[in-house]
Structures are given as structure tokens and as C-alpha cells.
Design a protein around this motif. Structure first.
Motif, PDB file in Angstrom:
ATOM      1  N   ALA A  80      -2.996   0.172  12.948  1.00  0.00           N
ATOM      2  CA  ALA A  80      -3.464  -0.082  11.566  1.00  0.00           C
ATOM      3  C   ALA A  80      -4.470   0.757  11.188  1.00  0.00           C
ATOM      4  CB  ALA A  80      -4.282  -1.572  11.653  1.00  0.00           C
ATOM      5  N   ALA A  81      -5.567   0.936  12.129  1.00  0.00           N
ATOM      6  CA  ALA A  81      -6.681   1.825  11.642  1.00  0.00           C
ATOM      7  C   ALA A  81      -6.047   3.470  11.214  1.00  0.00           C
ATOM      8  CB  ALA A  81      -7.736   2.139  12.986  1.00  0.00           C
ATOM      9  N   GLU A  82      -5.091   3.825  11.955  1.00  0.00           N
ATOM     10  CA  GLU A  82      -4.464   5.123  11.650  1.00  0.00           C
ATOM     11  C   GLU A  82      -3.824   5.179  10.290  1.00  0.00           C
ATOM     12  OE1 GLU A  82      -1.798   6.588  14.670  1.00  0.00           O
ATOM     13  OE2 GLU A  82      -1.495   8.321  13.323  1.00  0.00           O
ATOM     14  N   LEU A  83      -3.171   4.227   9.966  1.00  0.00           N
ATOM     15  CA  LEU A  83      -2.714   3.892   8.866  1.00  0.00           C
ATOM     16  C   LEU A  83      -3.407   3.860   7.621  1.00  0.00           C
ATOM     17  CD1 LEU A  83       0.066   3.437   7.065  1.00  0.00           C
ATOM     18  CD2 LEU A  83       0.055   1.026   7.521  1.00  0.00           C
ATOM     19  N   ALA A  84      -4.551   3.188   7.852  1.00  0.00           N
ATOM     20  CA  ALA A  84      -5.492   2.948   6.897  1.00  0.00           C
ATOM     21  C   ALA A  84      -6.353   4.368   6.537  1.00  0.00           C
ATOM     22  CB  ALA A  84      -6.798   1.966   7.310  1.00  0.00           C
ATOM     23  N   LEU A 141      -8.583  -1.521   6.090  1.00  0.00           N
ATOM     24  CA  LEU A 141      -9.259  -1.229   5.058  1.00  0.00           C
ATOM     25  C   LEU A 141     -10.497  -1.791   4.869  1.00  0.00           C
ATOM     26  CD1 LEU A 141      -5.867  -0.539   2.923  1.00  0.00           C
ATOM     27  CD2 LEU A 141      -7.513   1.177   3.917  1.00  0.00           C
ATOM     28  N   LYS A 142     -10.587  -3.027   5.458  1.00  0.00           N
ATOM     29  CA  LYS A 142     -11.742  -3.826   5.350  1.00  0.00           C
ATOM     30  C   LYS A 142     -11.920  -4.514   4.063  1.00  0.00           C
ATOM     31  CE  LYS A 142     -15.173  -1.435   8.017  1.00  0.00           C
ATOM     32  NZ  LYS A 142     -14.042  -0.557   9.085  1.00  0.00           N
ATOM     33  N   ILE A 143     -10.780  -4.830   3.529  1.00  0.00           N
ATOM     34  CA  ILE A 143     -10.423  -5.772   2.635  1.00  0.00           C
ATOM     35  C   ILE A 143      -9.362  -6.975   2.797  1.00  0.00           C
ATOM     36  CG2 ILE A 143     -11.083  -4.043   0.729  1.00  0.00           C
ATOM     37  CD1 ILE A 143      -8.258  -3.271   0.322  1.00  0.00           C
ATOM     38  N   SER A 144      -9.223  -7.781   1.827  1.00  0.00           N
ATOM     39  CA  SER A 144      -8.225  -8.785   2.264  1.00  0.00           C
ATOM     40  C   SER A 144      -6.951  -8.542   1.904  1.00  0.00           C
ATOM     41  CB  SER A 144      -8.463 -10.143   1.433  1.00  0.00           C
ATOM     42  OG  SER A 144      -8.393 -10.208  -0.135  1.00  0.00           O
ATOM     43  N   PRO A 145      -5.798  -8.894   2.116  1.00  0.00           N
ATOM     44  CA  PRO A 145      -4.335  -8.628   1.794  1.00  0.00           C
ATOM     45  C   PRO A 145      -4.428  -8.620   0.202  1.00  0.00           C
ATOM     46  CG  PRO A 145      -4.179  -9.858   3.487  1.00  0.00           C
ATOM     47  CD  PRO A 145      -5.668  -9.938   3.225  1.00  0.00           C
ATOM     48  N   GLU A 146      -4.827  -9.590  -0.370  1.00  0.00           N
ATOM     49  CA  GLU A 146      -4.813  -9.851  -1.726  1.00  0.00           C
ATOM     50  C   GLU A 146      -5.573  -8.785  -2.510  1.00  0.00           C
ATOM     51  OE1 GLU A 146      -5.699 -12.194   0.288  1.00  0.00           O
ATOM     52  OE2 GLU A 146      -3.983 -13.594   0.208  1.00  0.00           O
ATOM     53  N   GLU A 147      -6.860  -8.391  -2.252  1.00  0.00           N
ATOM     54  CA  GLU A 147      -7.342  -7.333  -2.584  1.00  0.00           C
ATOM     55  C   GLU A 147      -6.643  -5.760  -2.442  1.00  0.00           C
ATOM     56  OE1 GLU A 147     -12.167  -8.616  -2.322  1.00  0.00           O
ATOM     57  OE2 GLU A 147     -11.178  -7.818  -0.377  1.00  0.00           O
ATOM     58  N   LEU A 148      -5.903  -5.733  -1.262  1.00  0.00           N
ATOM     59  CA  LEU A 148      -5.199  -4.752  -1.035  1.00  0.00           C
ATOM     60  C   LEU A 148      -4.060  -4.576  -2.171  1.00  0.00           C
ATOM     61  CD1 LEU A 148      -3.503  -3.738   2.343  1.00  0.00           C
ATOM     62  CD2 LEU A 148      -2.408  -3.238   0.261  1.00  0.00           C
ATOM     63  N   ILE A 149      -3.412  -5.799  -2.467  1.00  0.00           N
ATOM     64  CA  ILE A 149      -2.329  -5.586  -3.505  1.00  0.00           C
ATOM     65  C   ILE A 149      -3.032  -5.350  -4.901  1.00  0.00           C
ATOM     66  CG2 ILE A 149      -0.683  -7.086  -4.733  1.00  0.00           C
ATOM     67  CD1 ILE A 149       0.094  -6.156  -1.829  1.00  0.00           C
ATOM     68  N   ALA A 150      -4.092  -5.744  -5.225  1.00  0.00           N
ATOM     69  CA  ALA A 150      -4.836  -5.470  -6.482  1.00  0.00           C
ATOM     70  C   ALA A 150      -5.349  -4.071  -6.689  1.00  0.00           C
ATOM     71  CB  ALA A 150      -6.011  -6.747  -6.484  1.00  0.00           C
ATOM     72  N   ALA A 151      -5.838  -3.689  -5.476  1.00  0.00           N
ATOM     73  CA  ALA A 151      -6.268  -2.298  -5.549  1.00  0.00           C
ATOM     74  C   ALA A 151      -5.398  -0.888  -5.460  1.00  0.00           C
ATOM     75  CB  ALA A 151      -7.360  -1.927  -4.465  1.00  0.00           C
ATOM     76  N   TRP A 152      -4.067  -1.242  -5.065  1.00  0.00           N
ATOM     77  CA  TRP A 152      -3.240  -0.340  -4.624  1.00  0.00           C
ATOM     78  C   TRP A 152      -2.763   0.399  -6.135  1.00  0.00           C
ATOM     79  CZ3 TRP A 152      -1.034   1.169  -0.161  1.00  0.00           C
ATOM     80  CH2 TRP A 152       0.018   1.763  -0.199  1.00  0.00           C
ATOM     81  N   THR A 153      -2.501   1.532  -6.236  1.00  0.00           N
ATOM     82  CA  THR A 153      -2.156   2.473  -7.305  1.00  0.00           C
ATOM     83  C   THR A 153      -0.682   2.559  -7.369  1.00  0.00           C
ATOM     84  OG1 THR A 153      -4.294   3.594  -7.208  1.00  0.00           O
ATOM     85  CG2 THR A 153      -2.604   4.439  -8.829  1.00  0.00           C
TER      86      THR A 153
END
Length: 468
Positions: A246-250, A297-309
Motif C-alpha cells: 500500500a505504501a509503494e502504491l501510494a 495516503l493519510k486520508i480516508s477512503p471517502e477523501e480519496l474518492i473526492a481528491a481523485w482526478t
């Protein structure tokens, strides 16, 4: 006398095949045929027909055996008048699309028009008795009849398809009882069967399933069953802690902050310099879960979806959507579907991966939304909504205008827009199908155009209520 007639029949049939008179060759019947040539030919025709029908019987093929009656299904077969339409559609398209549509309307295909194979897993459960009948016929076994509900005691009396259907129904009605039954019987089944049965826990998945899923991931012999158990645990927020993968993917997706006043997070995509990096990134998406990725990524899954481009890296979009579909909670799947619904026409294709995790109502509403708000095609709407859509005026959507314009082109061919017209026929309500037929006929398409078969079936088939 019979032997003499047999001997004469060969010459009689040969003469008729060559267009010659055959009465002179039918000596055993000379007295019955009479002297007038035309009358003799007619009498010979009548006598040979009766002789062949009564005295001659075909030998059955070696191995021919009598099968038990095809079992009845819980839903009626389509009306007789609509069977030719159903046959043509089944011959031209996927049964896995039409059969759910029929079941959603409260109907089934006629057994003379379609029968399943024993391993047809992607068809409605209503056909489970036919799948087991086919399997029993192939195995030469008598079909077992089980009148009571599925229990640990009568587990082996059920054929596989009927058992899976019964377990699905039990899981919907009493999730705990279904889980307890699996705990007793699952270990005795093969890996492929265990995989299918563990997958049924997705129905009504809840925290009560966590101990059993943890036991599966710890003790099951098959890696694919373990992986499925882990993905179900991840949907419940019990995925593994963020590990090295997960860290490598991030590392491929640094999070940045933008805006002076309303500082919001945005995920940037690292430029991949070699094909090997792209392969590695894809592999990492397949081994982590969405919660672990978000934690890295140090964010929540919901924030990940919102921040995705979205719509920048198609491959990354598809990988993220697949990750959410495999390991996301129901709420996160809904959030991701809403985000993807705002993508361009190519990005909308990712909705098909999320659709199986949504309810029938969510899928239908999502299809209606993207049809009216974007460049979504009817073929894509079909993939999103499946058999449960009932859109009343689909031609009012941009896809409808595009379809009518394409059909109105002077160079439009008779085979153009087949997929769009078929998709339109699947997503429309019965009233919507009738309206669409009127408009398409007014636009110049003939009533008997085979491209309109699905719309005609939809418009003619009574809606007996939704069934999943």
C-alpha cells in the motif's frame, strides 16, 4: 404379401423421384390400382402412404433413453405469441442479458427455445431446476426431489444449482442461518464450489459475518477462497493494515493541497517512465484494499474518492474503480459511482464494474441520471442498469437524439445502430418501449425491422413485477 410390397417400394420410390409413373412397378397392388393410369398413380400414393405409416417404423438411435419430465419453474413461460421474438433475440444476443429481463418482468423462456448448461452461473436462480435437470440427464442420474427447505441434513439431496438458489434465498431471509449452514457444510465441498458459496455472503453482509470470514481467511485451503474472504472483510472495514504494498502504491499518487482559502486535497499522478512501472502499479492495485491504500495516503477512503482526478489516467481510473468494487464498503461504492457518473463518455464505462455492488434501484437511477446528463449511450445504460431499468422516455435523452439523427442519415445502413436499439429495448419501461417504437416508426424504421425485436418484445410483454 408385406415382403412383396417391401420389394416393390424401392422401384416405386425411385420412379417417383425421377418423375416417372410408378404404378407399373407396384405389381402386388395391380388389382387395387385399376387400369386408368392417372387414377392408378393416385391410388398408389394413398396406399404407399398408409403402408409406410403403419408397417414401417424407424429404429430408435442406440443409447436413446427416456428422460424425466422437465421440471416446472416458479415463473410462467412467455406467452406463445411472443416465443418467436424471444427465439430471435436469444439467437442474436446474450442469454445472460435477456433472461434477467424476462425474470424481472415475471416470465421465463420456453424450454423448447432455450435450456441452460449445468455451469450457467450467470442466469437467474429461477432456472436452477433446469440446470440440475440437465446435469442429472448428462450424468444418467434420477433427479432428487426435495420438498423441505435447505438444511444440514438434506444438503446432499439438493443438486448444486438448486442448493445455491436455496442458500441465496435463505441468506436474504435469515443471514445468520445461512452462515451457520455454511460453517457446517462448506469444508466438504471443492474449491470452486466453496468460492461460489462464500460469495453468497455478499448478500446481507454485516459485522456478524466477521468471525466466520476471519476463520475462512485463516483456515481455507484454497488461495482464491481466502482472497474472497479478505475482500469481504475489507468491505466491512476489516482489511489488513497498510503494508509495504500500500505504501509503494501510494508513492505513485502524491497528495497535494491547493487553494488559498478553501484548501483541498488533490491526488497527483506520478508520470510513469517505463512500462515496468505501469505493470507494477497495476499489480499493486490488485493486492491492496481501498482502506489500506487510503491509510497509506493519510486520508480516508471517502477523501480519496473526492481528491481523485478523473479522466486523466484511464488505466488508473479503472484500477481504482475495480479496487473499490472489490474491497469498498457499500457507501464508498455509492460515492465512487456518483464520482464516475460525472466522467466523460469513456470514463463512464467504469460504472459497469461498480454496478453489481449497487441495488436495483440505485442502478436504474444511475442509468437515468447519466443518460440525461451526459453522453452515455443506451448500450452503456444497459450495462449500468441491467435488467431492472424501467425508463419511461429514454428517447428524450441525448442518446435518443443521437440515435434518431444517426438513423436519419442518408447513408444509414440496415445493420447500423443494432447495439443502441437493443440497449434501448432493454432499459425502457413497457410504456417507454411503446413510445420509442412509435417515434422510430415515424422516423422511417419498418415495423418488422429485426433491430426493433427487443423493443417489440418489451412493448408486448406484460410487467408482472420486479424479481431479482
Amino acid at each position: 404379401m408385406a415382403e412383396a410390397i417391401y420389394d416393390a417400394m424401392g422401384a416405386v420410390l425411385t420412379r417417383w423421384t425421377m418423375g416417372a409413373a410408378a404404378a407399373p412397378a407396384a405389381s402386388p397392388w395391380r388389382a387395387e390400382l385399376g387400369a386408368e393410369p392417372a387414377e392408378a398413380e393416385l391410388r398408389l400414393l394413398a396406399l404407399t402412404g398408409q403402408f409406410l405409416g403403419v408397417a414401417v417404423t424407424a429404429d430408435p438411435p442406440v443409447g436413446l433413453r427416456t428422460l424425466p419430465d422437465v421440471p416446472g419453474l416458479a415463473l410462467p413461460t412467455v406467452p406463445e405469441a411472443l416465443r418467436p421474438l424471444v427465439r430471435r433475440i436469444l439467437a442474436a444476443t446474450k442469454a445472460t442479458e435477456l433472461l434477467p429481463f424476462l425474470a424481472a418482468r415475471g416470465w421465463t423462456a420456453h424450454p423448447a427455445d432455450w435450456m441452460p448448461a449445468p455451469n450457467d452461473e450467470d442466469i437467474p436462480d429461477v432456472y436452477a431446476p433446469w440446470r440440475d435437470w440437465v446435469a442429472a440427464a448428462a450424468a444418467g442420474s434420477a433427479r432428487r426431489r426435495v420438498e423441505d427447505g435447505l438444511t444440514a441434513e438434506n444438503w446432499d439431496d439438493y443438486w448444486p444449482a438448486a442448493r445455491k438458489a436455496a442458500l441465496t434465498e435463505l441468506r436474504r431471509r435469515d443471514p445468520g442461518a445461512a452462515r451457520a449452514l455454511l460453517a457446517v457444510k462448506l469444508a466438504n465441498e471443492g474449491a470452486d464450489v466453496r468460492l461460489r458459496l462464500v460469495g453468497l455472503l455478499a448478500v446481507g453482509l454485516s459485522d456478524a459475518d466477521i468471525p466466520y470470514l476471519e476463520d475462512i481467511t485463516a483456515t481455507d485451503r484454497a488461495p482464491k477462497v481466502k482472497a474472497l474472504g479478505e475482500s469481504l472483510l475489507a468491505r466491512l472495514g476489516r482489511g489488513p493494515a497498510a503494508g509495504a504494498e500500500a505504501a509503494e502504491l501510494a508513492g505513485f499518487f502524491p497528495v497535494q493541497v491547493k487553494g488559498l482559502l478553501r484548501r483541498s486535497r488533490v491526488i497527483q499522478f506520478e508520470t510513469l517512465k517505463t512500462p515496468a512501472q505501469r505493470v507494477r502499479r497495476t499489480a499493486l492495485f490488485e493486492v491492496v484494499d481501498i482502506a489500506a491504500f487510503a491509510r497509506a495516503l493519510k486520508i480516508s477512503p471517502e477523501e480519496l474518492i473526492a481528491a481523485w482526478t478523473w479522466d486523466v489516467d484511464r488505466q488508473a481510473d479503472a484500477a481504482l474503480v475495480a479496487l473499490v468494487a472489490r474491497t469498498g464498503t457499500d457507501a464508498l461504492v455509492t460515492r465512487a459511482a456518483d464520482a464516475v457518473s460525472q466522467c466523460d463518455a469513456v470514463g463512464l464505462q467504469n460504472l459497469a464494474a461498480l454496478a453489481p455492488r449497487l441495488t436495483a434501484g440505485q442502478r436504474s437511477a444511475l442509468a437515468a441520471k447519466v443518460l440525461h446528463a451526459s453522453s452515455c449511450s443506451f448500450d452503456m445504460a444497459k450495462a449500468i442498469a441491467g435488467a431492472m431499468a424501467r425508463l419511461d422516455d429514454p428517447l428524450a435523452a441525448p442518446a435518443g437524439a443521437a440515435l434518431l439523427e444517426a438513423l436519419g442519415h442518408g447513408d444509414a445502413g440496415p445493420a447500423d445502430q443494432v447495439a443502441e436499439l437493443y440497449g434501448l429495448g432493454l432499459v425502457a419501461s413497457r410504456m417507454g418501449a411503446r413510445r420509442a417504437l412509435e417515434r422510430l416508426n415515424g422516423a422511417g424504421l419498418l415495423q418488422g425491422d429485426p433491430r426493433l425485436d427487443m423493443l417489440r418484445l418489451n412493448a408486448a410483454l406484460d410487467d408482472n413485477g420486479a424479481r431479482e
